[in-house]
Write a protein that holds these residues in place. Structure first.
Motif, PDB file in Angstrom:
ATOM      1  N   GLU A 198       0.865  -1.182   0.000  1.00 32.80           N
ATOM      2  CA  GLU A 198       0.000   0.000   0.000  1.00 32.80           C
ATOM      3  C   GLU A 198       0.900   1.230   0.000  1.00 32.80           C
ATOM      4  N   ARG A 199       1.069   1.831  -1.170  1.00 32.76           N
ATOM      5  CA  ARG A 199       2.082   2.879  -1.332  1.00 32.76           C
ATOM      6  C   ARG A 199       1.524   4.215  -1.812  1.00 32.76           C
ATOM      7  N   GLY A 200       0.209   4.281  -2.074  1.00 37.10           N
ATOM      8  CA  GLY A 200      -0.388   5.523  -2.546  1.00 37.10           C
ATOM      9  C   GLY A 200      -0.159   5.739  -4.027  1.00 37.10           C
ATOM     10  N   ASN A 201      -0.860   6.698  -4.590  1.00 36.61           N
ATOM     11  CA  ASN A 201      -0.755   6.956  -6.029  1.00 36.61           C
ATOM     12  C   ASN A 201       0.543   7.643  -6.423  1.00 36.61           C
ATOM     13  N   HIS A 202       1.268   8.208  -5.436  1.00 33.44           N
ATOM     14  CA  HIS A 202       2.520   8.923  -5.741  1.00 33.44           C
ATOM     15  C   HIS A 202       3.684   8.406  -4.900  1.00 33.44           C
ATOM     16  N   ASP A 203       3.550   7.175  -4.407  1.00 35.02           N
ATOM     17  CA  ASP A 203       4.596   6.536  -3.612  1.00 35.02           C
ATOM     18  C   ASP A 203       4.930   7.351  -2.365  1.00 35.02           C
ATOM     19  N   THR A 204       3.920   7.964  -1.787  1.00 31.63           N
ATOM     20  CA  THR A 204       4.109   8.760  -0.567  1.00 31.63           C
ATOM     21  C   THR A 204       3.475   8.097   0.653  1.00 31.63           C
ATOM     22  N   ILE A 205       3.071   6.840   0.519  1.00 28.56           N
ATOM     23  CA  ILE A 205       2.603   6.042   1.648  1.00 28.56           C
ATOM     24  C   ILE A 205       3.685   5.012   1.947  1.00 28.56           C
ATOM     25  N   VAL A 206       4.140   4.967   3.195  1.00 27.18           N
ATOM     26  CA  VAL A 206       5.223   4.069   3.593  1.00 27.18           C
ATOM     27  C   VAL A 206       4.748   3.241   4.783  1.00 27.18           C
ATOM     28  N   ASN A 207       4.558   1.955   4.571  1.00 30.78           N
ATOM     29  CA  ASN A 207       4.106   1.067   5.636  1.00 30.78           C
ATOM     30  C   ASN A 207       5.199   0.075   5.992  1.00 30.78           C
ATOM     31  N   VAL A 208       5.523  -0.002   7.277  1.00 32.18           N
ATOM     32  CA  VAL A 208       6.570  -0.895   7.778  1.00 32.18           C
ATOM     33  C   VAL A 208       5.950  -1.750   8.885  1.00 32.18           C
ATOM     34  N   PRO A 209       5.302  -2.858   8.514  1.00 28.87           N
ATOM     35  CA  PRO A 209       4.623  -3.673   9.517  1.00 28.87           C
ATOM     36  C   PRO A 209       5.596  -4.380  10.452  1.00 28.87           C
ATOM     37  N   LEU A 210       5.164  -4.527  11.693  1.00 34.33           N
ATOM     38  CA  LEU A 210       5.856  -5.316  12.707  1.00 34.33           C
ATOM     39  C   LEU A 210       5.001  -6.536  13.036  1.00 34.33           C
ATOM     40  N   ARG A 211       5.628  -7.512  13.653  1.00 39.75           N
ATOM     41  CA  ARG A 211       4.913  -8.711  14.064  1.00 39.75           C
ATOM     42  C   ARG A 211       4.740  -8.740  15.578  1.00 39.75           C
ATOM     43  N   ALA A 212       3.718  -9.469  16.020  1.00 44.15           N
ATOM     44  CA  ALA A 212       3.544  -9.667  17.458  1.00 44.15           C
ATOM     45  C   ALA A 212       4.841 -10.211  18.048  1.00 44.15           C
ATOM     46  N   GLY A 213       5.264  -9.623  19.164  1.00 46.40           N
ATOM     47  CA  GLY A 213       6.484 -10.054  19.822  1.00 46.40           C
ATOM     48  C   GLY A 213       7.720  -9.279  19.434  1.00 46.40           C
ATOM     49  N   ASP A 214       7.634  -8.471  18.365  1.00 47.09           N
ATOM     50  CA  ASP A 214       8.797  -7.660  17.985  1.00 47.09           C
ATOM     51  C   ASP A 214       9.130  -6.690  19.114  1.00 47.09           C
ATOM     52  N   ASP A 215      10.427  -6.516  19.360  1.00 46.37           N
ATOM     53  CA  ASP A 215      10.868  -5.685  20.477  1.00 46.37           C
ATOM     54  C   ASP A 215      11.578  -4.431  19.988  1.00 46.37           C
ATOM     55  N   GLY A 216      12.202  -3.728  20.929  1.00 47.34           N
ATOM     56  CA  GLY A 216      12.839  -2.459  20.600  1.00 47.34           C
ATOM     57  C   GLY A 216      13.877  -2.540  19.507  1.00 47.34           C
ATOM     58  N   PRO A 217      14.833  -3.469  19.565  1.00 48.05           N
ATOM     59  CA  PRO A 217      15.825  -3.545  18.494  1.00 48.05           C
ATOM     60  C   PRO A 217      15.216  -3.772  17.113  1.00 48.05           C
ATOM     61  N   VAL A 218      14.181  -4.610  17.031  1.00 49.70           N
ATOM     62  CA  VAL A 218      13.517  -4.840  15.742  1.00 49.70           C
ATOM     63  C   VAL A 218      12.834  -3.558  15.275  1.00 49.70           C
ATOM     64  N   PHE A 219      12.133  -2.899  16.192  1.00 45.52           N
ATOM     65  CA  PHE A 219      11.465  -1.637  15.858  1.00 45.52           C
ATOM     66  C   PHE A 219      12.465  -0.592  15.388  1.00 45.52           C
ATOM     67  N   ARG A 220      13.566  -0.437  16.100  1.00 46.05           N
ATOM     68  CA  ARG A 220      14.537   0.598  15.739  1.00 46.05           C
ATOM     69  C   ARG A 220      15.147   0.327  14.371  1.00 46.05           C
ATOM     70  N   GLU A 221      15.454  -0.927  14.089  1.00 44.85           N
ATOM     71  CA  GLU A 221      16.005  -1.254  12.782  1.00 44.85           C
ATOM     72  C   GLU A 221      14.993  -0.961  11.677  1.00 44.85           C
ATOM     73  N   ALA A 222      13.728  -1.344  11.901  1.00 44.16           N
ATOM     74  CA  ALA A 222      12.680  -1.093  10.913  1.00 44.16           C
ATOM     75  C   ALA A 222      12.441   0.400  10.728  1.00 44.16           C
ATOM     76  N   PHE A 223      12.465   1.145  11.812  1.00 42.56           N
ATOM     77  CA  PHE A 223      12.231   2.584  11.756  1.00 42.56           C
ATOM     78  C   PHE A 223      13.354   3.276  10.979  1.00 42.56           C
ATOM     79  N   GLU A 224      14.592   2.886  11.256  1.00 43.74           N
ATOM     80  CA  GLU A 224      15.734   3.465  10.556  1.00 43.74           C
ATOM     81  C   GLU A 224      15.672   3.164   9.065  1.00 43.74           C
ATOM     82  N   ALA A 225      15.549   1.880   8.739  1.00 42.85           N
ATOM     83  CA  ALA A 225      15.663   1.464   7.345  1.00 42.85           C
ATOM     84  C   ALA A 225      14.410   1.770   6.539  1.00 42.85           C
ATOM     85  N   GLY A 226      13.252   1.596   7.173  1.00 41.32           N
ATOM     86  CA  GLY A 226      12.019   1.703   6.418  1.00 41.32           C
ATOM     87  C   GLY A 226      11.399   3.079   6.389  1.00 41.32           C
ATOM     88  N   ILE A 227      11.618   3.872   7.446  1.00 45.11           N
ATOM     89  CA  ILE A 227      10.937   5.168   7.547  1.00 45.11           C
ATOM     90  C   ILE A 227      11.916   6.336   7.466  1.00 45.11           C
TER      91      ILE A 227
END
Length: 309
Positions: A198-227
């Motif tokens: 789901e990226r929007g009509n101009h690629d301005t939607i950015v979704n970085v899903p997490l899974r149940a049980g994901d912790d701080g290190p997983v979140f920080r890595e996803a936030f850095e790389a994905g957002i």
């Protein structure tokens, strides 16, 4: 660094039935957290009541009128299984809108470095034509559109770290080149949206899903790389945070294992990016967070970071 804190007692008057997680005690938990002496330097302001025309920046006039007309004089009006109107809801919702707009005005005018708006009901599930997921008017989306129209902001980023995907904000800005919506959230979980495709009509939607049980290190890595990388390339001149704190490990509605330190870290990373591109301009609006202890701890860490600590 001057931080503006905006709230209003009407947030307590948005009454919900006994046992509903989106309860007035959430605001009391925020207030208690910010009574600590280390927050004595906050600028504190009350959320003005927005005119009904202000939500029409993102919601059609008939939608806004229908909600106002449906407001009960006693009891509740059911919008969906989770979302209700009580006699105090519309006042609180309009002050939530007014508080978000007021914070934008203050930050854009240089009256403060950044702002945190703590009102309820939350907003990020409210789509253009649909109130849902505890949400009535989409405060973050209205704030972004106001910044564009009233202050000439050319590119606005909305960053949403609530454990639930902000389907409403995504819906509103799906076809908007000038607003980037970026979200981390648990999947699968309500409302069921927020896949990476789901990226929007101009690629301005950015979704970085997490899974149940994901912790701080997983979140920080996803936030850095994905957002953060996408935001850096977008180079916003204002960042709005949809600050939901229900990804905290104590929260009863999510299954992500963040701590308050993770929210402080994410706030600082966004502030660094805002200083690079946006003159430091950041406005944060409260979304979810249903463990009162987790909410208080997380808000304190978030506001600490906004204040430069």
């Amino acid at each position: 660094m001057t931080t503006l804190y905006v709230s209003h007692p009407s947030a307590l008057d948005h009454a919900m039935p006994e046992g509903h997680p989106e309860r007035a005690d959430r605001i009391r938990a925020v207030e208690r957290a910010l009574e600590d002496e280390r927050f004595a330097g906050l600028l504190r302001g009350q959320a003005p009541k927005a005119e009904p025309s202000v939500p029409t920046l993102v919601h059609p006039v008939p939608y806004v009128q229908a909600l106002i007309e449906a407001s009960p004089t006693d009891g509740y009006v059911q919008i969906d299984g989770d979302t209700l109107l009580s006699p105090g809801t519309i006042e609180a919702a309009l002050r939530g809108v007014g508080g978000a707009v007021h914070a934008i005005d203050a930050v854009m005018a240089g009256e403060c470095a950044n702002a945190f708006v703590a009102m309820r009901p939350p907003g990020h599930h409210a789509e253009r034509m649909t109130a849902m997921g505890f949400c009535v008017f989409n405060n973050a989306a209205i704030a972004a559109r106001h910044a564009r129209e009233a202050h000439g902001a050319s590119r606005v980023a909305i960053v949403d770290w609530d454990v639930h995907h902000g389907n409403g904000t995504q819906d509103i800005f799906w076809d908007d080149r000038a607003v980037m919506y970026a979200s981390t959230h648990e999947m699968p979980l309500f409302p069921g949206t927020g896949t990476t495709s789901e990226r929007g009509n101009h690629d301005t939607i950015v979704n970085v899903p997490l899974r149940a049980g994901d912790d701080g290190p997983v979140f920080r890595e996803a936030f850095e790389a994905g957002i953060l990388r996408r935001l850096d390339a977008f180079a916003p001149d204002l960042i709005i945070i949809s600050a939901g704190f229900d990804a905290h490990h104590l929260d009863p509605l999510g299954h992500v294992e963040l701590t308050e330190a993770d929210f402080g870290w994410a706030t600082r990373r966004l502030m660094e990016l805002a200083h690079r591109h946006a003159g430091g301009r950041v406005v944060s609006v409260l979304e979810g967070g249903y463990s009162l202890k987790g909410l208080g701890l997380s808000v304190a860490a978030h506001v600490d970071a906004l204040m430069g600590r």
